[in-house]
Scaffold this motif. Structure first.
Motif, PDB file in Angstrom:
ATOM      1  N   THR A 396       0.951  -1.211  -0.061  1.00 35.12           N
ATOM      2  CA  THR A 396       0.091  -0.133   0.153  1.00 35.12           C
ATOM      3  C   THR A 396       0.776   1.374   0.159  1.00 35.12           C
ATOM      4  OG1 THR A 396      -0.198  -0.154   2.476  1.00 35.12           O
ATOM      5  CG2 THR A 396      -1.866  -1.055   1.086  1.00 35.12           C
ATOM      6  N   HIS A 397       0.305   2.381  -0.348  1.00 34.63           N
ATOM      7  CA  HIS A 397       0.889   3.637  -0.371  1.00 34.63           C
ATOM      8  C   HIS A 397       0.535   4.530   0.884  1.00 34.63           C
ATOM      9  CE1 HIS A 397       3.356   6.854  -2.293  1.00 34.63           C
ATOM     10  NE2 HIS A 397       2.481   7.628  -2.063  1.00 34.63           N
ATOM     11  N   ASP A 398       1.367   4.465   1.634  1.00 31.17           N
ATOM     12  CA  ASP A 398       1.110   5.418   3.070  1.00 31.17           C
ATOM     13  C   ASP A 398       1.999   6.750   2.957  1.00 31.17           C
ATOM     14  OD1 ASP A 398       0.847   6.457   5.455  1.00 31.17           O
ATOM     15  OD2 ASP A 398       0.712   4.475   6.497  1.00 31.17           O
ATOM     16  N   LEU A 399       1.293   7.671   2.397  1.00 32.13           N
ATOM     17  CA  LEU A 399       2.244   8.994   2.339  1.00 32.13           C
ATOM     18  C   LEU A 399       2.751   9.346   3.443  1.00 32.13           C
ATOM     19  CD1 LEU A 399       3.343  10.971   0.439  1.00 32.13           C
ATOM     20  CD2 LEU A 399       1.132  12.442   0.811  1.00 32.13           C
ATOM     21  N   ASP A 400       1.962   9.376   4.592  1.00 35.14           N
ATOM     22  CA  ASP A 400       2.420   9.714   6.209  1.00 35.14           C
ATOM     23  C   ASP A 400       3.720   8.863   6.422  1.00 35.14           C
ATOM     24  OD1 ASP A 400       2.178  11.196   8.405  1.00 35.14           O
ATOM     25  OD2 ASP A 400       1.639   9.590   9.327  1.00 35.14           O
ATOM     26  N   LEU A 401       3.678   7.555   6.368  1.00 35.90           N
ATOM     27  CA  LEU A 401       4.592   6.820   6.693  1.00 35.90           C
ATOM     28  C   LEU A 401       6.137   7.024   5.966  1.00 35.90           C
ATOM     29  CD1 LEU A 401       6.004   4.397   8.213  1.00 35.90           C
ATOM     30  CD2 LEU A 401       5.045   2.692   6.281  1.00 35.90           C
ATOM     31  N   LEU A 402       5.894   7.238   4.675  1.00 35.82           N
ATOM     32  CA  LEU A 402       6.809   7.571   3.747  1.00 35.82           C
ATOM     33  C   LEU A 402       7.604   8.876   4.217  1.00 35.82           C
ATOM     34  CD1 LEU A 402       5.600   6.556   0.030  1.00 35.82           C
ATOM     35  CD2 LEU A 402       6.941   5.516   1.506  1.00 35.82           C
ATOM     36  N   GLN A 403       6.738   9.811   4.612  1.00 40.83           N
ATOM     37  CA  GLN A 403       7.437  11.166   5.054  1.00 40.83           C
ATOM     38  C   GLN A 403       8.099  11.097   6.189  1.00 40.83           C
ATOM     39  OE1 GLN A 403       4.018  13.748   4.899  1.00 40.83           O
ATOM     40  NE2 GLN A 403       4.337  14.364   2.750  1.00 40.83           N
TER      41      GLN A 403
END
Length: 577
Positions: A396-403
């Protein structure tokens, strides 16, 4: 290009270009056997490269300048051929004068003379008469003036001679050169004819340069063992000669002070004083040099390291990469635990991550900490992706986790880099000291065979315990390669510069002599063993045509110095195949 612009370019080139071709006997001079033997940088570098060989030095700004100068020369030569056709065979005929002919014949006579000189340097003396017959310059210039010069016949004669002496792999080039000449004969257009002749002559000079490179590289291969075995002897004489005659770039006093300061700072952390002074000095030298490689900022080492500067800078960059990999492995474990998986990541998973990050960073021209910071977002994304795969989580694409991952990675790189570097430094110091102890009396050729890898590979076997904290996650191969290379540089450097710059008083000089003289690798030695007998250089390999005086001068290690750096060629893996 329209005709007017082309004429203007030809006229400018005729006025501005060099009178001599890009390849001359003088420019190829550093490929002569005498120049190879007395080239201090090659004599040093050959210790560290299994595939060392000459190739044209066309890198960087200087390479671009040489390429531009060569292009201008060939345009000028084309212009000169066109002028010949107009002046000697044109209609209506032009008034002739000796001064006009002399002004016009700036390059063609010198081109023929250069071809003759270079060819005679490449073929046996028995064929020099054939070269003189084919390249009789006054006769050729008379034929050009009368319009009867047959450059195709000349090229075919030279091609036959070249094929007798050049490597078979060059035959295709020779045939291409003749093809340029033959194709140019099929046109009546003066400009196209001049262009074909120019391309043929350019190709011919390229073949001669390649042949000279082939000969030089063959000599390097044949003499490699002799050159390596004589490295320490040659370099000591070379540096001492320059120091005595005040032509050295090395500040010996500053280098001595650097080592004295290192003795003061490091001798307390070295092993107990029951060892002799020579071993203490060598260990201090090892520790202070490795510390410089792991230190923050520019590489701070004395002038004595100038021949190894590029090698050490590469090592420093690779060390920074290894430290960054270590931090990424730590972060990978943390991400995996964050996904609810409490298993430790396997060596295989870390190797997959290493390969992915290597591919990502290979797009950058440079490596090192700065590039990791610059690419932190892409690196943190890859870390999250690999952690999901290892934990069997859906992609999945978790933008908050990536940041958050990117912020955390940047924080690690900024704040924890040097604490991780200290762990790696401690391990590398111990590994290098063990290698130094093993190879302290190894002759240079044994060092070469033991410490210079044929290829650098990364092992996929599980790592050993690297200490009580077991903080290092990388496979042992990258560390072993770096430790081998550091050991090789330090042992040769200490043997060369130890008695010249670091240990200068008589008592310490005598105690240091032992480490500077390699012993037979088959003999087990201790610090109390008697000094070895004088070393005798091996004879040149069979089939090496080398003047006895040259071998004598190699053993003496007293190179003449013309004060010039080698500029035309670089000794690296060859670009000609």
């Amino acid at each position: 290009m329209d005709p007017a612009t082309e004429r203007e370019e030809l006229a400018r080139a005729f006025l501005e270009a060099s009178d001599f071709p890009p390849v001359t006997k003088d420019s190829l001079g550093e490929l002569d056997i005498q120049s190879i033997i007395y080239n201090p940088k090659l004599r040093h570098d050959i210790n560290y490269d299994r595939d060392l060989s000459f190739r044209p030095n066309l890198d960087g700004t200087r390479g671009q300048q040489k390429h531009a100068a060569a292009r201008t020369y060939w345009l000028a030569l084309k212009a000169e051929l066109i002028l010949y056709a107009r002046y000697f065979q044109g209609t209506p005929p032009l008034p002739r004068s000796t001064r006009t002919v002399q002004c016009m014949q700036r390059r063609i006579p010198k081109m023929f003379e250069t071809l003759r000189e270079v060819l005679k340097s490449l073929v046996p003396a028995r064929d020099h008469g054939r070269v003189d017959e084919h390249l009789d310059v006054p006769k050729l210039m008379q034929e050009i003036e009368r319009g009867v010069c047959d450059l195709l016949r000349l090229s075919e004669s030279i091609a036959h001679l070249l094929k007798e002496h050049c490597a078979p792999m060059r035959d295709v080039w020779v045939d291409e050169m003749v093809g340029f000449m033959r194709n140019s004969m099929e046109t009546k257009d003066t400009g196209k004819l001049a262009k074909g002749y120019t391309e043929g002559l350019s190709h011919l000079l390229g073949i001669l340069e390649a042949m000279k490179l082939d000969v030089a590289n063959h000599q390097i291969r044949n003499l490699k063992t002799l050159l390596i075995e004589d490295s320490v002897n040659f370099e000591r004489h070379y540096h001492l000669d320059r120091i005595v005659n005040r032509r050295s770039r090395v500040n010996v006093e500053a280098s001595h002070q650097w080592f004295e300061s290192a003795l003061t700072n490091y001798q307390q952390i070295c092993m107990p004083r029951k060892r002799n002074m020579m071993l203490l000095q060598l260990e201090v030298f090892v520790r202070v040099t490795i510390s410089a490689l792991f230190s923050k900022g520019p590489l701070n080492l004395p002038d004595t390291f100038y021949m190894d500067q590029d090698r050490l800078l590469v090592l420093q960059t690779e060390i920074e990469d290894l430290v960054c990999f270590e931090m990424c492995f730590v972060m990978l474990d943390q991400l995996v635990r964050g996904f609810g998986n409490h298993e430790s990541t396997s060596p295989g998973s870390r190797q997959v991550l290493r390969s992915s990050l290597d591919a990502l960073l290979s797009q950058s021209a440079d490596r090192g900490l700065a590039q990791w910071m610059k690419n932190s977002e892409a690196i943190s994304d890859e870390l999250v992706r690999q952690a999901r795969i290892f934990s069997s989580c859906p992609p999945t694409h978790d933008l908050d986790l990536l940041q958050r991952a990117n912020t955390y990675l940047r924080s690690m790189l900024k704040e924890r880099f040097y604490s991780h570097a200290a762990d790696l430094e401690s391990y590398v110091v111990l590994q290098v000291l063990a290698l130094v102890n093993r190879h302290i009396y190894s002759p240079p050729m044994e060092l070469f065979n033991s410490l210079v890898p044929a290829t650098i590979s990364h092992s996929s076997t599980p790592p050993p315990l690297f200490g009580p904290t077991n903080t290092l996650h990388s496979q042992p191969a990258p560390f072993s390669d770096i430790s081998n290379r550091i050991t090789h540089i330090l042992l040769l450097h200490w043997r060369i510069w130890g008695p010249i710059a670091y240990v200068q008083d008589e008592q310490d000089h005598n105690s240091t002599t032992e480490v500077l003289q390699p012993r037979s690798s088959s003999t087990t030695t201790t610090s109390s063993s008697p000094p070895p007998p004088p070393r005798v250089l091996p004879p040149p390999p069979a089939g090496t045509n080398l003047d006895p005086a040259v071998v004598t001068s190699m053993k003496a290690g007293e190179p003449p110095d013309n004060g010039q750096e080698a500029l035309e060629f670089a000794h690296r893996p060859p670009s000609y195949q």
